[in-house]
Design an enzyme around this catalytic site. Sequence first.
Site, PDB file in Angstrom:
ATOM      1  CE1 TYR A  54      -1.651   0.624   6.034  1.00  0.00           C
ATOM      2  CE2 TYR A  54      -1.133   0.857   3.715  1.00  0.00           C
ATOM      3  CZ  TYR A  54      -1.839   0.241   4.729  1.00  0.00           C
ATOM      4  OH  TYR A  54      -2.739  -0.759   4.451  1.00  0.00           O
ATOM      5  CG  ASN A 117      -2.410  -7.686   5.464  1.00  0.00           C
ATOM      6  OD1 ASN A 117      -2.723  -6.882   4.596  1.00  0.00           O
ATOM      7  ND2 ASN A 117      -2.041  -7.318   6.673  1.00  0.00           N
ATOM      8  CG  HIS A 120      -6.636  -0.977   6.584  1.00  0.00           C
ATOM      9  ND1 HIS A 120      -5.556  -0.855   7.424  1.00  0.00           N
ATOM     10  CD2 HIS A 120      -7.498   0.015   6.932  1.00  0.00           C
ATOM     11  CE1 HIS A 120      -5.762   0.190   8.233  1.00  0.00           C
ATOM     12  NE2 HIS A 120      -6.921   0.729   7.948  1.00  0.00           N
TER      13      HIS A 120
HETATM   14  P1  CMP Z   1      -2.825  -3.038   7.575  1.00  0.00           P
HETATM   15  O1  CMP Z   1      -3.869  -3.528   8.515  1.00  0.00           O
HETATM   16  O2  CMP Z   1      -3.254  -2.445   6.288  1.00  0.00           O
HETATM   17  O3  CMP Z   1      -1.924  -1.969   8.371  1.00  0.00           O
HETATM   18  C1  CMP Z   1      -0.564  -1.766   8.106  1.00  0.00           C
HETATM   19  C2  CMP Z   1      -0.012  -2.730   7.137  1.00  0.00           C
HETATM   20  O4  CMP Z   1       1.399  -2.836   7.124  1.00  0.00           O
HETATM   21  C3  CMP Z   1      -0.484  -4.112   7.506  1.00  0.00           C
HETATM   22  O5  CMP Z   1      -1.849  -4.258   7.252  1.00  0.00           O
HETATM   23  C4  CMP Z   1       0.445  -4.970   6.660  1.00  0.00           C
HETATM   24  O6  CMP Z   1       0.005  -5.083   5.307  1.00  0.00           O
HETATM   25  C5  CMP Z   1       1.724  -4.149   6.674  1.00  0.00           C
HETATM   26  N1  CMP Z   1       2.705  -4.697   7.610  1.00  0.00           N
HETATM   27  C6  CMP Z   1       2.712  -4.598   8.961  1.00  0.00           C
HETATM   28  N2  CMP Z   1       3.781  -5.216   9.482  1.00  0.00           N
HETATM   29  C7  CMP Z   1       4.490  -5.721   8.428  1.00  0.00           C
HETATM   30  C8  CMP Z   1       5.698  -6.457   8.299  1.00  0.00           C
HETATM   31  N3  CMP Z   1       6.418  -6.804   9.366  1.00  0.00           N
HETATM   32  N4  CMP Z   1       6.097  -6.810   7.054  1.00  0.00           N
HETATM   33  C9  CMP Z   1       5.383  -6.454   5.961  1.00  0.00           C
HETATM   34  N5  CMP Z   1       4.230  -5.726   6.020  1.00  0.00           N
HETATM   35  C10 CMP Z   1       3.793  -5.383   7.227  1.00  0.00           C
END
Ligand code: CMP
Length: 139
Positions: A54, A117, A120
Amino acid sequence: MATGAVERTLIIVKPEGVARGLTGEIISRFERKGLRLVALRMGRVSEEVARVHYGHHAGKPFFPDLIRAITAGPVVFAVFEGENAVRVGRLLIGATNPLEAAPGTIRGDFALDSLHNIVHASDAPETAAIEIERFFGTL
Ligand code: CMP
């Protein structure tokens, strides 16, 4: 007739997805769509690897929470292959923010907020190659 490049994409069922017993549902959706499962394993994301994975979010306000969330427990890593697998994978998971993810997508059906969420998926073929190497080595 082939209509797109055969690609591979990396999927991670995040700790909350595993804890909620959604691993089978998530893997199943990719299989039912027609993508081929080529690698699968359970494991953990260490803090060190999470900071690399990340890295593009480093410095953002949610970064510490993001690292905490992805390292919180076991995850499931999967590689799927097929035509346009990266784009198809992104369609299946839905928008990053579950509030904007359409019903019928994984996040639209099972998640309430961006940090949790539950899944990924790689965002481009180049990223997929790096992420597959990161979690599976050479396949
Ligand atoms: P992912 O697809 O794993 O890629 C980056 C992750 O950062 C994303 O899913 C979310 O879980 C997290 N993320 C991205 N934007 C935000 C945000 N504004 N607030 C909290 N988490 C975020």
